[in-house]
Motif scaffolding. Sequence first.
Motif, PDB file in Angstrom:
ATOM      1  N   MET A   1       1.658   1.261   4.359  1.00 24.21           N
ATOM      2  CA  MET A   1       0.518   1.167   5.246  1.00 24.21           C
ATOM      3  C   MET A   1      -0.502   2.263   4.962  1.00 24.21           C
ATOM      4  O   MET A   1      -1.384   2.481   5.755  1.00 24.21           O
ATOM      5  CB  MET A   1       0.967   1.301   6.699  1.00 24.21           C
ATOM      6  CG  MET A   1       1.785   0.170   7.225  1.00 24.21           C
ATOM      7  SD  MET A   1       1.004  -1.333   7.673  1.00 24.21           S
ATOM      8  CE  MET A   1      -0.210  -1.155   8.802  1.00 24.21           C
ATOM      9  N   THR A   2      -0.341   2.932   3.864  1.00 23.05           N
ATOM     10  CA  THR A   2      -1.309   3.977   3.537  1.00 23.05           C
ATOM     11  C   THR A   2      -2.321   3.499   2.508  1.00 23.05           C
ATOM     12  O   THR A   2      -2.968   4.320   1.864  1.00 23.05           O
ATOM     13  CB  THR A   2      -0.573   5.217   3.007  1.00 23.05           C
ATOM     14  OG1 THR A   2       0.153   4.840   1.848  1.00 23.05           O
ATOM     15  CG2 THR A   2       0.326   5.807   4.060  1.00 23.05           C
ATOM     16  N   ASP A   3      -2.445   2.201   2.381  1.00 25.57           N
ATOM     17  CA  ASP A   3      -3.384   1.646   1.411  1.00 25.57           C
ATOM     18  C   ASP A   3      -4.815   1.861   1.904  1.00 25.57           C
ATOM     19  O   ASP A   3      -5.195   1.373   2.969  1.00 25.57           O
ATOM     20  CB  ASP A   3      -3.092   0.156   1.222  1.00 25.57           C
ATOM     21  CG  ASP A   3      -3.907  -0.469   0.125  1.00 25.57           C
ATOM     22  OD1 ASP A   3      -4.387   0.267  -0.751  1.00 25.57           O
ATOM     23  OD2 ASP A   3      -4.069  -1.704   0.170  1.00 25.57           O
ATOM     24  N   PRO A   4      -5.642   2.573   1.174  1.00 29.31           N
ATOM     25  CA  PRO A   4      -7.017   2.830   1.619  1.00 29.31           C
ATOM     26  C   PRO A   4      -7.874   1.556   1.661  1.00 29.31           C
ATOM     27  O   PRO A   4      -8.808   1.445   2.443  1.00 29.31           O
ATOM     28  CB  PRO A   4      -7.570   3.816   0.612  1.00 29.31           C
ATOM     29  CG  PRO A   4      -6.563   3.989  -0.445  1.00 29.31           C
ATOM     30  CD  PRO A   4      -5.320   3.287  -0.045  1.00 29.31           C
ATOM     31  N   ASN A   5      -7.536   0.575   0.832  1.00 34.09           N
ATOM     32  CA  ASN A   5      -8.297  -0.669   0.836  1.00 34.09           C
ATOM     33  C   ASN A   5      -8.126  -1.425   2.154  1.00 34.09           C
ATOM     34  O   ASN A   5      -9.055  -2.075   2.628  1.00 34.09           O
ATOM     35  CB  ASN A   5      -7.888  -1.567  -0.327  1.00 34.09           C
ATOM     36  CG  ASN A   5      -8.389  -1.022  -1.657  1.00 34.09           C
ATOM     37  OD1 ASN A   5      -9.404  -0.316  -1.694  1.00 34.09           O
ATOM     38  ND2 ASN A   5      -7.674  -1.326  -2.720  1.00 34.09           N
ATOM     39  N   LEU A   6      -6.937  -1.356   2.740  1.00 39.60           N
ATOM     40  CA  LEU A   6      -6.688  -2.026   4.017  1.00 39.60           C
ATOM     41  C   LEU A   6      -7.553  -1.408   5.110  1.00 39.60           C
ATOM     42  O   LEU A   6      -8.206  -2.133   5.874  1.00 39.60           O
ATOM     43  CB  LEU A   6      -5.207  -1.919   4.389  1.00 39.60           C
ATOM     44  CG  LEU A   6      -4.828  -2.488   5.760  1.00 39.60           C
ATOM     45  CD1 LEU A   6      -5.019  -3.990   5.783  1.00 39.60           C
ATOM     46  CD2 LEU A   6      -3.413  -2.104   6.110  1.00 39.60           C
ATOM     47  N   TYR A   7      -7.587  -0.094   5.172  1.00 43.02           N
ATOM     48  CA  TYR A   7      -8.392   0.583   6.186  1.00 43.02           C
ATOM     49  C   TYR A   7      -9.893   0.326   5.966  1.00 43.02           C
ATOM     50  O   TYR A   7     -10.654   0.132   6.919  1.00 43.02           O
ATOM     51  CB  TYR A   7      -8.113   2.082   6.202  1.00 43.02           C
ATOM     52  CG  TYR A   7      -6.708   2.406   6.649  1.00 43.02           C
ATOM     53  CD1 TYR A   7      -6.233   1.951   7.873  1.00 43.02           C
ATOM     54  CD2 TYR A   7      -5.868   3.161   5.848  1.00 43.02           C
ATOM     55  CE1 TYR A   7      -4.951   2.239   8.283  1.00 43.02           C
ATOM     56  CE2 TYR A   7      -4.575   3.463   6.254  1.00 43.02           C
ATOM     57  CZ  TYR A   7      -4.120   3.001   7.476  1.00 43.02           C
ATOM     58  OH  TYR A   7      -2.858   3.284   7.878  1.00 43.02           O
ATOM     59  N   LEU A   8     -10.308   0.317   4.721  1.00 38.69           N
ATOM     60  CA  LEU A   8     -11.701   0.050   4.403  1.00 38.69           C
ATOM     61  C   LEU A   8     -12.079  -1.374   4.786  1.00 38.69           C
ATOM     62  O   LEU A   8     -13.165  -1.623   5.354  1.00 38.69           O
ATOM     63  CB  LEU A   8     -11.955   0.293   2.909  1.00 38.69           C
ATOM     64  CG  LEU A   8     -13.394   0.161   2.435  1.00 38.69           C
ATOM     65  CD1 LEU A   8     -14.295   1.175   3.137  1.00 38.69           C
ATOM     66  CD2 LEU A   8     -13.473   0.326   0.936  1.00 38.69           C
ATOM     67  N   THR A   9     -11.200  -2.320   4.531  1.00 37.01           N
ATOM     68  CA  THR A   9     -11.452  -3.714   4.886  1.00 37.01           C
ATOM     69  C   THR A   9     -11.510  -3.887   6.401  1.00 37.01           C
ATOM     70  O   THR A   9     -12.400  -4.578   6.921  1.00 37.01           O
ATOM     71  CB  THR A   9     -10.357  -4.622   4.297  1.00 37.01           C
ATOM     72  OG1 THR A   9     -10.293  -4.428   2.879  1.00 37.01           O
ATOM     73  CG2 THR A   9     -10.638  -6.078   4.589  1.00 37.01           C
TER      74      THR A   9
END
Length: 80
Positions: A1-9
């Motif tokens: 859950m530390t994927d930066p793309n998920l937070y950016l999306t």
Amino acid sequence: MTDPNLYLTLATTALAGLAMLTFAALTGWRGWLQLKTQELHGHGDLPLQQTMPNASARIEIADLKERIRKLEAIAAGVDL
């Protein structure tokens, strides 16, 4: 859950949703203000039927005016 793309999306999607809601609210507000401005200035689009009295209303008004003339004549003591 530390994927930066998920937070950016998620952040981009939330920002886009907020922008759409803000745009819709602003459009509604401007429409409401325009409606109130038209009401204040009396530029409402009234149908022709509401602006012109019909024939029966004019006849009734003329009849009432004649009755008033007769009552005024009676009050003044003039014989008809």
